[in-house]
Motif scaffolding. Sequence first.
Motif, PDB file in Angstrom:
ATOM      1  N   TYR A  13       0.831  -1.122  -0.260  1.00 57.36           N
ATOM      2  CA  TYR A  13       0.082   0.082  -0.092  1.00 57.36           C
ATOM      3  C   TYR A  13       0.785   1.255  -0.093  1.00 57.36           C
ATOM      4  O   TYR A  13       0.454   2.405  -0.444  1.00 57.36           O
ATOM      5  CB  TYR A  13      -0.885  -0.001   1.083  1.00 57.36           C
ATOM      6  CG  TYR A  13      -1.702  -1.333   1.173  1.00 57.36           C
ATOM      7  CD1 TYR A  13      -2.833  -1.346   0.266  1.00 57.36           C
ATOM      8  CD2 TYR A  13      -1.345  -2.227   2.180  1.00 57.36           C
ATOM      9  CE1 TYR A  13      -3.501  -2.601   0.146  1.00 57.36           C
ATOM     10  CE2 TYR A  13      -2.364  -3.516   2.045  1.00 57.36           C
ATOM     11  CZ  TYR A  13      -3.262  -3.722   0.958  1.00 57.36           C
ATOM     12  OH  TYR A  13      -3.826  -4.904   1.116  1.00 57.36           O
ATOM     13  N   LEU A  14       1.953   0.971   0.395  1.00 50.39           N
ATOM     14  CA  LEU A  14       3.168   2.243   0.353  1.00 50.39           C
ATOM     15  C   LEU A  14       4.463   1.464  -0.087  1.00 50.39           C
ATOM     16  O   LEU A  14       4.429   0.406  -0.221  1.00 50.39           O
ATOM     17  CB  LEU A  14       3.267   2.864   1.817  1.00 50.39           C
ATOM     18  CG  LEU A  14       2.199   3.671   2.326  1.00 50.39           C
ATOM     19  CD1 LEU A  14       2.550   4.080   3.578  1.00 50.39           C
ATOM     20  CD2 LEU A  14       1.768   4.809   1.736  1.00 50.39           C
TER      21      LEU A  14
ATOM     22  N   GLY B  65      -3.653   9.642   2.483  1.00 47.91           N
ATOM     23  CA  GLY B  65      -4.342   9.913   1.249  1.00 47.91           C
ATOM     24  C   GLY B  65      -3.794   9.708   0.007  1.00 47.91           C
ATOM     25  O   GLY B  65      -4.538   9.708  -1.172  1.00 47.91           O
ATOM     26  N   ASN B  66      -2.616   9.454   0.078  1.00 45.04           N
ATOM     27  CA  ASN B  66      -1.992   9.126  -1.248  1.00 45.04           C
ATOM     28  C   ASN B  66      -1.988   7.301  -1.778  1.00 45.04           C
ATOM     29  O   ASN B  66      -1.367   6.833  -2.318  1.00 45.04           O
ATOM     30  CB  ASN B  66      -0.590   9.137  -1.408  1.00 45.04           C
ATOM     31  CG  ASN B  66       0.424   8.636  -0.078  1.00 45.04           C
ATOM     32  OD1 ASN B  66      -0.301   8.102   0.740  1.00 45.04           O
ATOM     33  ND2 ASN B  66       1.533   8.619  -0.239  1.00 45.04           N
ATOM     34  N   ILE B  67      -2.993   6.741  -0.758  1.00 41.75           N
ATOM     35  CA  ILE B  67      -3.191   5.261  -1.252  1.00 41.75           C
ATOM     36  C   ILE B  67      -4.251   5.295  -1.999  1.00 41.75           C
ATOM     37  O   ILE B  67      -5.347   5.776  -1.545  1.00 41.75           O
ATOM     38  CB  ILE B  67      -3.368   4.490   0.183  1.00 41.75           C
ATOM     39  CG1 ILE B  67      -2.209   4.577   0.898  1.00 41.75           C
ATOM     40  CG2 ILE B  67      -4.022   2.931  -0.158  1.00 41.75           C
ATOM     41  CD1 ILE B  67      -2.432   3.730   2.626  1.00 41.75           C
ATOM     42  N   ASN B  68      -4.202   4.321  -2.956  1.00 41.85           N
ATOM     43  CA  ASN B  68      -5.194   4.527  -4.007  1.00 41.85           C
ATOM     44  C   ASN B  68      -6.070   3.436  -3.724  1.00 41.85           C
ATOM     45  O   ASN B  68      -5.950   2.325  -3.801  1.00 41.85           O
ATOM     46  CB  ASN B  68      -4.441   4.044  -5.500  1.00 41.85           C
ATOM     47  CG  ASN B  68      -5.685   4.413  -6.783  1.00 41.85           C
ATOM     48  OD1 ASN B  68      -6.689   3.538  -6.599  1.00 41.85           O
ATOM     49  ND2 ASN B  68      -5.403   5.092  -7.719  1.00 41.85           N
TER      50      ASN B  68
ATOM     51  N   GLN C 222      -7.457  11.556   4.899  1.00 37.96           N
ATOM     52  CA  GLN C 222      -7.806  11.498   3.639  1.00 37.96           C
ATOM     53  C   GLN C 222      -7.149  12.347   2.595  1.00 37.96           C
ATOM     54  O   GLN C 222      -6.985  12.049   1.569  1.00 37.96           O
ATOM     55  CB  GLN C 222      -9.489  11.734   3.714  1.00 37.96           C
ATOM     56  CG  GLN C 222     -10.120  11.467   2.548  1.00 37.96           C
ATOM     57  CD  GLN C 222     -10.115   9.955   2.053  1.00 37.96           C
ATOM     58  OE1 GLN C 222      -9.455   9.618   1.014  1.00 37.96           O
ATOM     59  NE2 GLN C 222     -10.696   9.178   2.905  1.00 37.96           N
ATOM     60  N   ASN C 223      -7.008  13.488   3.018  1.00 34.37           N
ATOM     61  CA  ASN C 223      -6.654  14.649   2.077  1.00 34.37           C
ATOM     62  C   ASN C 223      -5.013  15.001   2.323  1.00 34.37           C
ATOM     63  O   ASN C 223      -4.681  16.172   2.052  1.00 34.37           O
ATOM     64  CB  ASN C 223      -7.306  16.028   2.095  1.00 34.37           C
ATOM     65  CG  ASN C 223      -8.849  15.752   1.731  1.00 34.37           C
ATOM     66  OD1 ASN C 223      -9.018  15.011   0.707  1.00 34.37           O
ATOM     67  ND2 ASN C 223      -9.718  16.043   2.415  1.00 34.37           N
ATOM     68  N   ARG C 224      -4.279  13.832   2.914  1.00 34.18           N
ATOM     69  CA  ARG C 224      -2.967  13.993   3.489  1.00 34.18           C
ATOM     70  C   ARG C 224      -2.099  13.010   2.542  1.00 34.18           C
ATOM     71  O   ARG C 224      -2.427  12.272   2.335  1.00 34.18           O
ATOM     72  CB  ARG C 224      -2.676  13.945   4.672  1.00 34.18           C
ATOM     73  CG  ARG C 224      -3.630  15.031   5.702  1.00 34.18           C
ATOM     74  CD  ARG C 224      -3.190  16.485   5.710  1.00 34.18           C
ATOM     75  NE  ARG C 224      -3.991  16.947   7.061  1.00 34.18           N
ATOM     76  CZ  ARG C 224      -3.292  17.116   8.132  1.00 34.18           C
ATOM     77  NH1 ARG C 224      -2.096  16.582   8.554  1.00 34.18           N
ATOM     78  NH2 ARG C 224      -3.956  17.600   9.197  1.00 34.18           N
ATOM     79  N   GLU C 225      -0.783  13.357   2.533  1.00 29.56           N
ATOM     80  CA  GLU C 225       0.232  12.376   2.007  1.00 29.56           C
ATOM     81  C   GLU C 225       0.337  11.615   3.359  1.00 29.56           C
ATOM     82  O   GLU C 225      -0.512  11.167   3.967  1.00 29.56           O
ATOM     83  CB  GLU C 225       1.594  13.233   1.706  1.00 29.56           C
ATOM     84  CG  GLU C 225       1.387  14.014   0.500  1.00 29.56           C
ATOM     85  CD  GLU C 225       1.040  13.185  -0.917  1.00 29.56           C
ATOM     86  OE1 GLU C 225       1.647  12.354  -1.026  1.00 29.56           O
ATOM     87  OE2 GLU C 225       0.133  13.853  -1.555  1.00 29.56           O
ATOM     88  N   THR C 226       1.605  10.817   3.424  1.00 29.61           N
ATOM     89  CA  THR C 226       2.007  10.028   4.716  1.00 29.61           C
ATOM     90  C   THR C 226       2.076  10.930   5.726  1.00 29.61           C
ATOM     91  O   THR C 226       1.198  11.424   6.466  1.00 29.61           O
ATOM     92  CB  THR C 226       3.183   9.054   4.391  1.00 29.61           C
ATOM     93  OG1 THR C 226       4.273   9.822   3.890  1.00 29.61           O
ATOM     94  CG2 THR C 226       2.815   8.124   3.116  1.00 29.61           C
ATOM     95  N   LEU C 227       3.471  10.823   6.405  1.00 27.94           N
ATOM     96  CA  LEU C 227       3.820  11.698   7.374  1.00 27.94           C
ATOM     97  C   LEU C 227       4.475  12.932   6.838  1.00 27.94           C
ATOM     98  O   LEU C 227       4.552  13.774   7.963  1.00 27.94           O
ATOM     99  CB  LEU C 227       4.868  10.849   8.441  1.00 27.94           C
ATOM    100  CG  LEU C 227       4.273   9.492   8.840  1.00 27.94           C
ATOM    101  CD1 LEU C 227       5.224   8.755   9.665  1.00 27.94           C
ATOM    102  CD2 LEU C 227       2.850   9.644   9.594  1.00 27.94           C
TER     103      LEU C 227
END
Length: 272
Positions: free
Chosen positions: A16-17, A48-51, A101-106
């Motif tokens: 997933y990443l 949020g960057n997980i499709n 939801q609207n973020r990248e990872t950390l």
Amino acid sequence: MSQKKVLYVSQEIYPYLEETNISNTSRYLPQAIQEKGKEIRAFMPKYGNINERRNQLHEVIRLSGMNLIIDDTDHSLIIKVASIQSARMQVYFIDNDDYFQNRETLVNAEGLEYDDNDERSIFFIRGVMETIKKLRWVPDIIHCHGWFSALAPLYIKKGYADDPCFKGAKVIYSLYDESFNKSFQNGFAEKLRFDGIGDPEIEKVKERGMIDYTNLMKLAIDFSDGVVQGSEKANPEIIQYIQEKGVKFLPYHSDFDKRVEEIDAFYEEIDS
């Protein structure tokens, strides 16, 4: 003898990443432990960057819908799930519109750490705990991976200490060669306040001063039953702290198969 249950709480899981030491360990260790006859559950944040479409995530309505209060603000808890078919392994995702939801990872698209990573971490850990309660699944071992999971030992041993799902659980924390640059915000300790986390626990956190990576690791170790060295290199100050505390410690082994054997035996030792 009943089948032992191991809960994995990870900041990242492959596929997933992208592949990292943590994401690969969090992907392949649970599978290997499951193949040894233990029952496993795995959790990670739903960044949020997980499709969702490509990875076939879907919301679990019966587990979603709860609100978690952090710093006097309600945040809705959304639970999603996906399957790694080749491993016969399900992964649960902790989601929220504000935190994930609207973020990248950390870090954001520019590689800068989010100012509220402390709150995001609290929400993730409490979301895992509340979901396990809803599943009525009682883990024997809870194994945490990545600094984003470092608050889990505190919440398990204090915040959920009297909950039937967690009061008998043993907590293992994996220490990796990682870090973060932006210390947690002022007021972080107060945000931890929860059922079993009151003034005494909060004062101990405050006594540590600024919560940087090293102090966060020490906080995790304080409430862990065992520590696994998850990468070849690790912060010497933290290793020394583990030794001073007398916490059971499993050094790193480069061969994955041997590492699995050692970790499985470590689980048995900790849970005996």
